[in-house]
Scaffold this motif. Structure first.
Motif, PDB file in Angstrom:
ATOM      1  N   ALA A   9     -27.801 -10.629 -94.930  1.00 11.09           N
ATOM      2  CA  ALA A   9     -28.945 -10.005 -95.619  1.00 11.09           C
ATOM      3  C   ALA A   9     -29.306 -10.828 -96.858  1.00 11.09           C
ATOM      4  O   ALA A   9     -30.487 -11.061 -97.135  1.00 11.09           O
ATOM      5  N   ASP A  10     -28.288 -11.325 -97.594  1.00 13.02           N
ATOM      6  CA  ASP A  10     -28.566 -12.157 -98.778  1.00 13.02           C
ATOM      7  C   ASP A  10     -29.228 -13.473 -98.366  1.00 13.02           C
ATOM      8  O   ASP A  10     -30.161 -13.933 -99.004  1.00 13.02           O
ATOM      9  N   ASP A  64     -32.981 -13.509 -97.812  1.00 10.51           N
ATOM     10  CA  ASP A  64     -33.798 -13.585 -99.027  1.00 10.51           C
ATOM     11  C   ASP A  64     -35.205 -13.014 -98.769  1.00 10.51           C
ATOM     12  O   ASP A  64     -36.218 -13.710 -98.924  1.00 10.51           O
ATOM     13  N   CYS A  67     -28.871  -2.701 -94.026  1.00 14.86           N
ATOM     14  CA  CYS A  67     -29.023  -3.609 -95.184  1.00 14.86           C
ATOM     15  C   CYS A  67     -30.493  -3.951 -95.409  1.00 14.86           C
ATOM     16  O   CYS A  67     -30.956  -4.038 -96.549  1.00 14.86           O
ATOM     17  N   LEU A  68     -31.231  -4.180 -94.307  1.00 14.76           N
ATOM     18  CA  LEU A  68     -32.636  -4.582 -94.442  1.00 14.76           C
ATOM     19  C   LEU A  68     -33.466  -3.474 -95.089  1.00 14.76           C
ATOM     20  O   LEU A  68     -34.447  -3.745 -95.782  1.00 14.76           O
ATOM     21  N   THR A 126     -33.947  -3.929 -98.737  1.00 10.54           N
ATOM     22  CA  THR A 126     -34.711  -5.082 -99.220  1.00 10.54           C
ATOM     23  C   THR A 126     -36.172  -4.650 -99.436  1.00 10.54           C
ATOM     24  O   THR A 126     -36.574  -3.581 -98.949  1.00 10.54           O
TER      25      THR A 126
END
Ligand SMILES: C[S@@+](CC[C@H](N)C(=O)[O-])C[C@H]1O[C@@H](n2cnc3c(N)ncnc32)[C@H](O)[C@@H]1O
Length: 197
Positions: free
Chosen positions: A41-42, A45, A65-66, A69
């Motif tokens: 996920a990091d 970006d 996780c998305l 964001t």
């Protein structure tokens, strides 16, 4: 459900390859616990408003996780109805559909970012999967494909790492379709990043 991954050339009914029924749901629970998605996920970006597609979302660890964001739209495809049910429970409003890497069902150039984790070695055809990921990525958009491995693969996933010649084939086939293809070793994943020219 049965499929023949390009990496083995042998038909399989493994619940980790095409999760179905009770065995599939149990495999999904294990995947949710074992497969770490934060680093991916990091790496993605995601910028505000971007449209993101996950291919082979499984039980939905990365979908979860998305959702944290600033993506404008999160979509996914996976061939398993059981995985779709599990992923929908991850408390997100992602658009999760049944589909495959070879046939996502989405329109040309629909996504800024396309990601697939721990599925590339299971596709029946590497070439057909990459053609489809290329098709749905917008020009200038990025693609991330990751598989078990990395700097410190866990004891459970160590035996799932792909041999070097198969990782090289993934990288070569990506180079045939995308630009700036780079291999990175995350802690538990080997990840290839690329851009659609
Ligand atoms: C090992 S699980 C990985 C799930 C999740 N991405 C993760 O890392 O936890 C493999 C997933 O790929 C899906 N899958 C199998 N064949 C596929 C294909 N041809 N295209 C896309 N996904 C596929 C399976 O249904 C399953 O959910």
């Amino acid at each position: 459900m049965e499929t023949t991954p390009w990496t083995s050339g042998r038909a399989t009914r493994s619940p980790f390859v095409l999760p179905g029924g009770l065995r599939g749901r149990l495999a999904g629970r294990l995947m949710l616990r074992m497969n770490k998605q934060d680093e991916i996920a990091d790496l993605l970006d995601i910028h505000a408003g971007e449209h993101v597609l996950e291919v082979g979302y499984g039980p939905g660890g990365l979908i979860r996780c998305l959702a944290r964001t600033p993506a404008g739209r999160v979509c996914g495809v996976d061939p398993s109805p059981e995985m779709r049910d599990m992923a929908l429970k991850q408390g997100t409003n992602a658009d999760l559909r049944l589909g495959t890497a070879e046939n996502t069902g989405f329109a040309d150039a629909e996504f800024d970012c396309v990601v697939s984790v721990n599925t590339v070695g299971l596709w029946p055809s590497l070439e057909a999967g990459l053609d489809e990921l290329h098709r749905v990525t917008r020009p200038g958009g990025r693609v991330v494909i990751a598989w078990h491995g990395g700097r410190r693969p866990s004891r459970v996933t160590r035996h799932l790492t792909l041999p070097d010649d198969q990782l090289e084939r993934v990288q070569d086939e990506m180079r045939g379709r995308f630009s700036a293809v780079t291999r990175r070793e995350l802690s538990e994943l080997t990840a290839f990043t690329a851009h659609r020219p």
